[in-house]
Each structure stands twice: as structure tokens, then as C-alpha cells.
Motif scaffolding. Structure first.
Motif, PDB file in Angstrom:
ATOM      1  N   THR A 178       2.815   9.265  -3.136  1.00  0.00           N
ATOM      2  CA  THR A 178       3.191   9.770  -1.825  1.00  0.00           C
ATOM      3  C   THR A 178       4.382  10.698  -1.975  1.00  0.00           C
ATOM      4  N   HIS A 179       4.332  11.809  -1.249  1.00  0.00           N
ATOM      5  CA  HIS A 179       5.448  12.749  -1.181  1.00  0.00           C
ATOM      6  C   HIS A 179       5.678  13.073   0.288  1.00  0.00           C
ATOM      7  N   VAL A 180       6.897  12.915   0.751  1.00  0.00           N
ATOM      8  CA  VAL A 180       7.251  13.311   2.104  1.00  0.00           C
ATOM      9  C   VAL A 180       8.368  14.350   1.977  1.00  0.00           C
ATOM     10  N   PHE A 181       8.054  15.586   2.353  1.00  0.00           N
ATOM     11  CA  PHE A 181       9.024  16.678   2.288  1.00  0.00           C
ATOM     12  C   PHE A 181       9.880  16.658   3.549  1.00  0.00           C
ATOM     13  N   THR A 182      11.202  16.651   3.372  1.00  0.00           N
ATOM     14  CA  THR A 182      12.099  16.700   4.518  1.00  0.00           C
ATOM     15  C   THR A 182      12.858  18.018   4.589  1.00  0.00           C
ATOM     16  N   PRO A 195       0.813  -1.212   0.000  1.00  0.00           N
ATOM     17  CA  PRO A 195       0.000   0.000   0.000  1.00  0.00           C
ATOM     18  C   PRO A 195       0.850   1.267   0.000  1.00  0.00           C
ATOM     19  N   ASP A 196       0.265   2.338  -0.481  1.00  0.00           N
ATOM     20  CA  ASP A 196       0.896   3.638  -0.527  1.00  0.00           C
ATOM     21  C   ASP A 196       0.151   4.540   0.446  1.00  0.00           C
ATOM     22  N   TYR A 197       0.839   5.474   1.078  1.00  0.00           N
ATOM     23  CA  TYR A 197       0.163   6.382   1.995  1.00  0.00           C
ATOM     24  C   TYR A 197      -0.684   7.397   1.254  1.00  0.00           C
ATOM     25  N   ASP A 198      -0.407   7.624  -0.002  1.00  0.00           N
ATOM     26  CA  ASP A 198      -1.234   8.434  -0.874  1.00  0.00           C
ATOM     27  C   ASP A 198      -1.489   9.825  -0.319  1.00  0.00           C
ATOM     28  N   GLY A 199      -0.543  10.712  -0.529  1.00  0.00           N
ATOM     29  CA  GLY A 199      -0.701  12.093  -0.113  1.00  0.00           C
ATOM     30  C   GLY A 199       0.638  12.793  -0.023  1.00  0.00           C
ATOM     31  N   THR A 200       0.578  14.076   0.301  1.00  0.00           N
ATOM     32  CA  THR A 200       1.775  14.876   0.484  1.00  0.00           C
ATOM     33  C   THR A 200       1.872  15.250   1.954  1.00  0.00           C
ATOM     34  N   THR A 202      10.938  12.557  -0.675  1.00  0.00           N
ATOM     35  CA  THR A 202      11.017  11.114  -0.842  1.00  0.00           C
ATOM     36  C   THR A 202       9.605  10.621  -1.107  1.00  0.00           C
ATOM     37  N   GLY A 203       9.445   9.729  -2.057  1.00  0.00           N
ATOM     38  CA  GLY A 203       8.096   9.271  -2.346  1.00  0.00           C
ATOM     39  C   GLY A 203       8.030   8.194  -3.403  1.00  0.00           C
ATOM     40  N   SER A 204       6.815   7.995  -3.892  1.00  0.00           N
ATOM     41  CA  SER A 204       6.591   6.935  -4.876  1.00  0.00           C
ATOM     42  C   SER A 204       5.330   7.202  -5.682  1.00  0.00           C
ATOM     43  N   LEU A 205       5.259   6.539  -6.829  1.00  0.00           N
ATOM     44  CA  LEU A 205       4.092   6.583  -7.706  1.00  0.00           C
ATOM     45  C   LEU A 205       3.726   5.135  -8.027  1.00  0.00           C
ATOM     46  N   THR A 245      -1.538  -6.810 -16.461  1.00  0.00           N
ATOM     47  CA  THR A 245      -1.372  -7.901 -15.497  1.00  0.00           C
ATOM     48  C   THR A 245      -2.340  -7.827 -14.318  1.00  0.00           C
ATOM     49  N   ASN A 246      -2.971  -6.690 -14.156  1.00  0.00           N
ATOM     50  CA  ASN A 246      -3.852  -6.411 -13.023  1.00  0.00           C
ATOM     51  C   ASN A 246      -3.103  -6.479 -11.683  1.00  0.00           C
ATOM     52  N   GLU A 247      -1.787  -6.284 -11.732  1.00  0.00           N
ATOM     53  CA  GLU A 247      -0.963  -6.245 -10.530  1.00  0.00           C
ATOM     54  C   GLU A 247      -0.611  -4.802 -10.202  1.00  0.00           C
ATOM     55  N   ARG A 248      -0.465  -4.522  -8.914  1.00  0.00           N
ATOM     56  CA  ARG A 248      -0.039  -3.201  -8.466  1.00  0.00           C
ATOM     57  C   ARG A 248       1.459  -3.100  -8.720  1.00  0.00           C
ATOM     58  N   VAL A 249       1.878  -2.021  -9.378  1.00  0.00           N
ATOM     59  CA  VAL A 249       3.280  -1.849  -9.739  1.00  0.00           C
ATOM     60  C   VAL A 249       3.788  -0.476  -9.295  1.00  0.00           C
ATOM     61  N   ASN A 250       5.061  -0.441  -8.968  1.00  0.00           N
ATOM     62  CA  ASN A 250       5.719   0.813  -8.627  1.00  0.00           C
ATOM     63  C   ASN A 250       6.240   1.425  -9.917  1.00  0.00           C
TER      64      ASN A 250
END
Length: 187
Positions: free
Chosen positions: A111-115, A34-39, A129-132, A139-144
Motif C-alpha cells: 500500500t502507498h498513500v501519497f500525501t 489486511p492491506d489495502y493493496d494499491g497506490t 506512507t505505506g507498507s509491504l 511459518t505460513n503467517e502474514r508478516v509485515n
């Protein structure tokens, strides 16, 4: 009442930072993560900006996240400066990449985490730091689709909002080889 996710009096962002680090290290796994989904602004973030500017920068990211959920390419492109440049990507080339991502994936999250946030004159440097993530139509798979650690986004104000103009990857030292950091054209 202290919530169970608090760590030594910090709010949930301390735990999220720890979890985000684990997620980035596990991004090669093919299973759903799972992703935290947000900034978010990390508790320990070095913020050198006034409250209004900080809120305006966060608003730009949150509007792009909402556009991502709606699969609104025009809304996402509003995050990028008209003078956006990252390696061979300009705003037109980046739009084509987003269109292809929308054709090949669904259920996006980011997700975006500003440091660190430093605003000087008419430029902001955001260490992020983050991800999409998304689900592949094939494939119907969750991918980074993309992940980044300590990336610096350069932002500029245009037409009343903050926009990404480029990333620090473009300015690497001569000692840092090309393969040392992957290209990061997205958020």
C-alpha cells in the motif's frame, strides 16, 4: 446516495488514511492484518504536478504492484532508476534483496498513500506512507516486511517513465541519530 464509508462527504480515502494509521501502529502484531493493496492519493494531498505527470507517476507504482503480484523481479526493478542509491543499496543490491524476499515469502501486497507530490524540473518528491506485506514460507503467517510513514521518495523520469532514485532518509539532519528512522529500501 452516500456510501457508508464516506466520512463527512469525503471518499473512502479519508477512512483508508485513518485505517492505514491504525495498521501501521499495529504492524507488530503477529496476527493477520489486511492491506489495502494499491497506490492512492490522499484527499488532503498537496499535489504540485500536472495531471499527466501525476498519472505517469501513479502508473509507475501500479506497474510495480502488478509485477509484485506476478512475482516478476524484472517488472519490480523497472520502478527503480538506473542511478538508484539508498545507503549501501544500489539497484543491483536491491534486486538481490527482492530475490531473497521472493524465495522466502508469497502472497505479497503493498500500500502507498501519497500525501504530497511536488514536481520541479526533472525531479518529483513523493511523501508516502505505506507498507509491504507477505506470507512467510517458513511459518505460513502474514508478516509485515516493511512499513513507512511520511517517507519521501525522489523520482526521476528515465526512458519515458518515472523511477525511484532514492529516499529522504539519506539526507537526515545532524541532530537526527542513525536509529531515529529505519532504512527503507523498498517502495
Amino acid at each position: 446516495m452516500q456510501r457508508p464509508w464516506n466520512m463527512r462527504g469525503n471518499n473512502c480515502l479519508g477512512a483508508m488514511g485513518l485505517c492505514l494509521g491504525v495498521l501501521i501502529n499495529l504492524h507488530a502484531c503477529r496476527q493477520y492484518i489486511p492491506d489495502y493493496d494499491g497506490t492512492y492519493v490522499a484527499n488532503s494531498a498537496d499535489v504540485q504536478a500536472d495531471r499527466t505527470t501525476m498519472n505517469d507517476i501513479l502508473s509507475s507504482f501500479k506497474q510495480a504492484e502488478a509485477a509484485l503480484k506476478r512475482r516478476d523481479i524484472d517488472g519490480i526493478m523497472k520502478l527503480y532508476s538506473d542511478s538508484y542509491k539508498h545507503q549501501s543499496f544500489d539497484k543491483v543490491a536491491l534486486r538481490a534483496v527482492w530475490v531473497k524476499l521472493f524465495e522466502e515469502h508469497h502472497d505479497f501486497s503493498t500500500t502507498h498513500v501519497f500525501t504530497q507530490v511536488r514536481v520541479e524540473a526533472q525531479t518529483a518528491q513523493i511523501r508516502c506512507t505505506g507498507s509491504l506485506w507477505a506470507v512467510s514460507n517458513a511459518t505460513n503467517e502474514r508478516v509485515n516486511l516493511d512499513s513507512w510513514f511520511g517517507e519521501v521518495h525522489y523520482m526521476v523520469p528515465e526512458n519515458g517513465a518515472w523511477h525511484i532514485r532514492g529516499n529522504a532518509w539519506e539526507v537526515r539532519s545532524e541532530k537526527q541519530p542513525q536509529f531515529a528512522r529505519p532504512p527503507h529500501p523498498f517502495f
